[in-house]
Design an enzyme around this catalytic site. Structure first.
Site, short mmCIF file in Angstrom:
data_model
loop_
_atom_site.label_atom_id
_atom_site.label_comp_id
_atom_site.label_asym_id
_atom_site.label_seq_id
_atom_site.Cartn_x
_atom_site.Cartn_y
_atom_site.Cartn_z
N CYS A 28 0.82 -1.23 0.00
CA CYS A 28 0.00 0.00 0.00
C CYS A 28 0.85 1.27 0.00
O CYS A 28 0.33 2.35 -0.28
CB CYS A 28 -0.94 0.00 1.20
SG CYS A 28 -2.09 -1.38 1.12
N HIS A 61 -3.63 7.06 2.37
CA HIS A 61 -3.96 5.74 1.83
C HIS A 61 -5.33 5.35 2.36
O HIS A 61 -5.66 5.59 3.52
CB HIS A 61 -2.90 4.73 2.27
CG HIS A 61 -3.28 3.32 1.97
ND1 HIS A 61 -3.64 2.91 0.70
CD2 HIS A 61 -3.38 2.22 2.77
CE1 HIS A 61 -3.94 1.62 0.74
NE2 HIS A 61 -3.80 1.18 1.98
N ASN A 108 -10.10 -0.34 -0.88
CA ASN A 108 -8.64 -0.23 -0.81
C ASN A 108 -8.05 -0.78 -2.11
O ASN A 108 -8.08 -1.98 -2.34
CB ASN A 108 -8.16 -1.03 0.42
CG ASN A 108 -6.64 -0.95 0.60
OD1 ASN A 108 -5.93 -0.45 -0.26
ND2 ASN A 108 -6.17 -1.45 1.72
O1 UT7 Z 1 -3.97 -1.38 3.45
C1 UT7 Z 1 -2.96 -2.08 4.09
C2 UT7 Z 1 -3.06 -2.13 5.54
N1 UT7 Z 1 -4.29 -2.73 5.98
C3 UT7 Z 1 -5.03 -2.08 6.85
O2 UT7 Z 1 -4.72 -0.98 7.22
C4 UT7 Z 1 -6.24 -2.79 7.40
C5 UT7 Z 1 -6.23 -2.73 8.89
N2 UT7 Z 1 -7.32 -3.45 9.53
C6 UT7 Z 1 -8.62 -3.04 9.45
O3 UT7 Z 1 -8.95 -2.13 8.74
C7 UT7 Z 1 -9.62 -3.73 10.33
O4 UT7 Z 1 -8.97 -4.56 11.26
C8 UT7 Z 1 -10.67 -4.62 9.54
C9 UT7 Z 1 -11.61 -3.71 8.80
C10 UT7 Z 1 -9.95 -5.54 8.60
C11 UT7 Z 1 -11.49 -5.42 10.55
O5 UT7 Z 1 -12.12 -4.55 11.49
P1 UT7 Z 1 -12.01 -4.83 13.05
O6 UT7 Z 1 -12.80 -3.78 13.71
O7 UT7 Z 1 -10.56 -4.90 13.39
O8 UT7 Z 1 -12.74 -6.20 13.18
P2 UT7 Z 1 -12.16 -7.56 13.77
O9 UT7 Z 1 -11.22 -8.20 12.78
O10 UT7 Z 1 -11.67 -7.32 15.14
O11 UT7 Z 1 -13.49 -8.42 13.81
C12 UT7 Z 1 -14.59 -8.05 14.67
C13 UT7 Z 1 -15.70 -9.04 14.45
C14 UT7 Z 1 -15.25 -10.49 14.49
O12 UT7 Z 1 -16.26 -11.24 15.13
P3 UT7 Z 1 -16.13 -11.65 16.68
O13 UT7 Z 1 -14.85 -12.45 16.77
O14 UT7 Z 1 -16.05 -10.34 17.43
O15 UT7 Z 1 -17.37 -12.42 16.92
C15 UT7 Z 1 -15.14 -10.89 13.06
O16 UT7 Z 1 -15.34 -12.27 12.86
O17 UT7 Z 1 -16.27 -8.86 13.15
C16 UT7 Z 1 -16.28 -10.10 12.45
N3 UT7 Z 1 -16.09 -9.84 11.04
C17 UT7 Z 1 -17.11 -9.55 10.20
N4 UT7 Z 1 -18.44 -9.44 10.39
C18 UT7 Z 1 -19.20 -9.10 9.34
C19 UT7 Z 1 -14.93 -9.82 10.32
N5 UT7 Z 1 -15.18 -9.52 9.04
C20 UT7 Z 1 -16.52 -9.34 8.94
C21 UT7 Z 1 -17.38 -9.00 7.87
N6 UT7 Z 1 -18.71 -8.89 8.11
N7 UT7 Z 1 -16.93 -8.78 6.62
#
Ligand code: UT7
Length: 330
Positions: free
Chosen positions: A116, A256, A286
């Site tokens: 990225c 980004h 992204n």
């Molecule tokens: O571009 C290069 C660098 N990359 C980034 O900067 C990305 C950085 N990370 C992020 O933007 C975020 O971590 C994500 C958007 C990828 C995820 O958001 P989060 O708030 O960190 O969610 P999480 O991974 O902690 O997941 C929270 C919950 C989980 O369920 P439980 O374990 O709390 O029951 C996931 O299973 O959300 C669930 N979950 C979803 N639910 C609905 C994960 N993906 C999804 C989804 N739809 N697509």
């Protein structure tokens, strides 16, 4: 001795027509529009559907638009750098394919892999060719066909990314505008928090790697989120302090587009209000190396000559950085 300065003199872009909305994704994986919008800021993304087109095609289209807008012919280009993690082939480089596609017969060309941060790393590399006097006209392209490495059964990654390309032309500045400073950082991600497990020399393609879905993006979202929020905010503040810029001196932040929450945290840390922040993650998701030049393209009519702009990125590697420039297009 006079120090030369590089400046962006033209911008171009390419976005595939097909829109994949959050509602479309609801039918493919266990997700919902509300979760995607509130956790990421994304509403839809573009997907390149044509089987015979990939990153080189999008890059060439973006490059052609930039050159045409400035009336520069492809033969005048000395160097093409493409930042990408989704090259058409492992080799030859996508940049070489672009060179042929646009007819830049006098250019040398190479790809740069910084995920990225690819566009920012490529921009400063290209700028140094101009600053040293080794090149007069350089094309910098950030392009990714992320849909080619997405597992559309994995809800944690497939909702995040889209396809697209942006290109800028760099030329020597004749005044005080142009690229003034850049800071880059890297930290080897030995925990593989954000990577594509197979297809490289460590895990070449095999029946097993295909069966285990190892040719797709894998991300530990939570740990990358923490690092990205800190990295992008820290480096943006670092470049402001280094160049003695107060929040009121900065006209635009071009971040980004990985997550709206990361962008907001960066802007807050810099003391910038929302109106100064370019955001198009809602429309394109992204696009990896494509996000920053796509923002510059979308906002080009609103950018004023001489305005201070900070570009900032964080990505796989890990790689991150910020660039400070004075907008030089009148
Ligand atoms: O571009 C290069 C660098 N990359 C980034 O900067 C990305 C950085 N990370 C992020 O933007 C975020 O971590 C994500 C958007 C990828 C995820 O958001 P989060 O708030 O960190 O969610 P999480 O991974 O902690 O997941 C929270 C919950 C989980 O369920 P439980 O374990 O709390 O029951 C996931 O299973 O959300 C669930 N979950 C979803 N639910 C609905 C994960 N993906 C999804 C989804 N739809 N697509």
């Amino acid at each position: 001795m006079d120090v030369k300065r590089a400046k962006i003199t033209a911008v171009g872009h390419y976005l595939p027509e097909h829109r994949l909305t959050n509602h479309d994704l609801e039918k493919m994986v266990d997700t919902n529009d509300e979760w995607i919008r509130t956790r990421t800021g994304i509403e839809e993304r573009r997907i390149l559907k044509d089987k015979d087109k990939a990153t080189a095609f999008m890059s060439a289209e973006a490059a052609k638009e930039a050159l045409e807008s400035k009336g520069v012919s492809p033969e005048e280009i000395d160097l093409i750098i493409v930042g990408t993690v989704t090259p058409d082939y492992l080799f030859p480089s996508t940049a070489c394919l672009v060179q042929e596609k646009i007819g830049a017969t006098n250019a040398f060309a190479f790809d740069l892999s910084a995920a990225c941060s690819g566009f920012l790393y490529a921009l400063s590399t290209g700028a140094m060719y101009i600053e040293s006097g080794r090149a007069k006209k350089v094309l910098i392209i950030g392009a990714d066909k992320m849909s080619s490495i997405l597992d559309f059964t994995d809800r944690s990654t497939c909702i995040l990314f889209g396809d697209g390309a942006g290109a800028v032309l760099l030329e020597e500045s004749e005044d005080e505008t142009g690229i003034i400073d850049y800071i880059h950082h890297s930290e080897g991600d030995t925990n593989c928090s954000l990577y594509q497990p197979a297809g490289g020399s460590l895990n070449p393609a095999s029946k097993e790697t295909v069966e285990n879905m190892e040719h797709f993006v894998r991300q530990d979202g939570r740990s990358v989120f923490k690092k990205a929020t800190m990295g992008m905010a820290d480096v943006s503040l670092e470049i402001m302090e280094k160049n003695k810029l107060d929040p009121e001196d900065v006209a635009w932040l071009v971040p980004h587009q990985a997550n709206l929450r990361i962008i907001d945290a960066t802007a807050r840390r810099m003391g910038l209000s929302n109106e100064k922040v370019m955001i198009n993650i809602n429309k394109y998701g992204n696009t990896t190396a494509g996000t920053i030049p796509l923002c510059l393209y979308d906002w080009k009519e609103q950018l004023n000559y001489g305005e201070n702009i900070i570009l900032a990125a964080f990505g796989g590697g890990f790689t991150w950085g910020a660039t400070y420039l004075k907008w030089g297009i009148k």
